[in-house]
Scaffold this active site. Structure first.
Site, short mmCIF file in Angstrom:
data_model
loop_
_atom_site.label_atom_id
_atom_site.label_comp_id
_atom_site.label_asym_id
_atom_site.label_seq_id
_atom_site.Cartn_x
_atom_site.Cartn_y
_atom_site.Cartn_z
N LYS A 1 -2.74 -2.25 -2.87
CA LYS A 1 -3.77 -1.36 -2.30
C LYS A 1 -3.38 0.08 -2.62
O LYS A 1 -2.63 0.71 -1.87
CB LYS A 1 -3.87 -1.59 -0.79
CG LYS A 1 -4.86 -0.67 -0.10
CD LYS A 1 -5.29 -1.21 1.26
CE LYS A 1 -6.13 -0.20 2.01
NZ LYS A 1 -6.87 -0.77 3.12
N GLU B 1 0.83 -1.22 0.00
CA GLU B 1 0.00 0.00 0.00
C GLU B 1 0.86 1.27 0.00
O GLU B 1 1.22 1.79 1.06
CB GLU B 1 -0.93 0.01 1.23
CG GLU B 1 -1.85 1.24 1.24
CD GLU B 1 -2.80 1.30 2.44
OE1 GLU B 1 -2.73 0.40 3.30
OE2 GLU B 1 -3.59 2.25 2.49
#
Ligand code: 13P
Length: 387
Positions: A249, A207
């Site tokens: 993500k 992420e």
């Protein structure tokens, strides 16, 4: 080196056995099943502090309340129809509810896979020599790599099958942010994290969040997102991360919080374009964070509408494209719950409704306004910084 298999193809990483690769791929694919997303439930403090609601913010942030709220979430009937994985904070991974049921057992018993956030946030002093960005501090690097090997091993033993690490990048075109140094530092720390996760049996969620703070245009976010993702996949390759057992993500591509507002169509087109240019098709799933939103926007509705628009405009994508929302799944649920056990069922219904709306969005079929939401009522800025 392990012998050649069709699965392994040209992938050269003596650290992972064929069996480990098969396990990682199986988990990543299960998490990327049609219609499924993640419930991001790994807030470091009470989730109501991040919900951006003036009344909800007053719920006492005690360990007991966090356990009561989160066990209520995970017991939501039928949640696994929409949610494949639940991201937990360390406290929750090792916690039991008031009846003595382990949180991980509640999650697996309800048909979902538990995972763990392993980054340890960042120090606002930041990377030496980098400019102060719209968050009011220099560019940052997360802590947590030194102890990661044992953190992952313990999490796996407790039942976690995936992990999450969030790095924060800022946009300020006038100051050259994100800087080359931040891109290198962020992409390599995420890649080292991912490699350590994989050798411990955990599917890494990578992420690199570019936060929306600032007054930049959506084009500036598109440029930054492409740069970040190009660096990211180059670093993952250098660190020999097995892409079929890894998930991404990212942020959606949007204008800055105080900048010109982009439409859902512009967000969908620029986001998917950035992803197509940078993310290998070997990645099974891409799951967006919802991120901070302007105070005149219903964050839950916007996150669902934007995801739906992507699938409406791009019905054929090489990856499963879905949600891994924290605030945007929980705000109405938290405001319905308000710390009271007698509200559990209504709060579960609110969570389930929003998850169903997002599942519909993964098919490009969410009709705006059809999912009940607290809307702008009580909207305040949510806590920012490390998750
Ligand atoms: P949001 O609350 O922005 O959806 O973030 C989820 C998350 O897991 C961030 O790391």
């Amino acid at each position: 080196m392990a012998s050649f298999t069709l699965e392994r193809a040209g992938y050269v990483n003596p650290t992972l056995s064929d069996a480990q690769m098969a396990e990682l791929k199986g988990i990543a694919e299960a998490l990327s099943a049609p219609g499924k997303g993640f419930l991001a439930s790994d807030e470091s403090a009470g989730p109501w502090l991040r919900a951006g609601h003036s009344e909800a913010k007053k719920i006492p942030d005690t360990e007991e309340n966090r356990a009561a709220y989160r066990s209520m979430l995970y017991k939501t009937p039928g949640l696994s129809e929409n949610v494949g994985g639940v991201i937990l904070h360390t406290e929750t991974l090792f916690q039991s509810d008031a009846e003595g049921n382990k949180m991980v057992d509640i999650i697996t018993g309800n048909g979902m896979i538990p995972g763990i956030k392993v980054d340890q946030g960042y120090d606002k002093k930041g990377l030496p020599g980098t400019a102060v960005g719209p968050l009011g501090h220099p560019e940052t690097a997360d802590k947590g790599l030194d102890s990661l090997e044992s953190v992952c091993a313990k999490a796996y033993a407790q039942g976690a099958r995936f992990a999450k690490w969030r790095n924060v990048l800022q946009i300020s075109p006038a100051d050259g942010l994100p800087s080359e140094l931040a891109l290198v530092e962020s992409s390599h720390s995420l890649a080292r994290y991912a490699a350590i996760c994989q050798r411990n049996g955990l599917v890494p969620i990578v992420e690199p969040e570019i936060v929306p703070n600032g007054d930049h245009s959506i084009e500036a976010c598109a440029i930054a997102t492409e740069r970040v993702l190009l660096h990211q996949f180059q670093a993952l390759a250098l660190h020999k991360v097995y892409l079929e057992g890894c998930l991404l993500k990212p942020n959606m591509v949007k204008g800055g919080l105080t900048g010109p507002k982009a439409s859902a169509t512009e967000i969908a087109v620029l986001t998917i374009t950035a992803l197509k240019r940078t993310v290998p098709a070997a990645i099974p799933g891409i799951f967006f964070l919802s991120g901070e939103m302007p105070l005149d926007e219903d964050n839950e509705e916007s996150a669902t509408i934007n995801l739906s628009k992507m699938h409406e405009l791009f019905p054929r994508l090489p990856w499963h494209v879905s949600y891994s929302y924290g605030k945007a799944l929980q705000k109405t649920c938290i405001v319905t719950w308000m710390g009271k056990k007698e509200n559990d069922e209504k709060a579960q219904a609110a969570l389930k409704a929003r998850c169903e709306a997002n599942t519909a969005a993964t098919h490009g079929k969410y009709a705006a306004g059809t999912c009940p939401s607290v809307g702008l009522d009580g909207n305040i800025a949510q806590a920012a910084g490390p998750y």
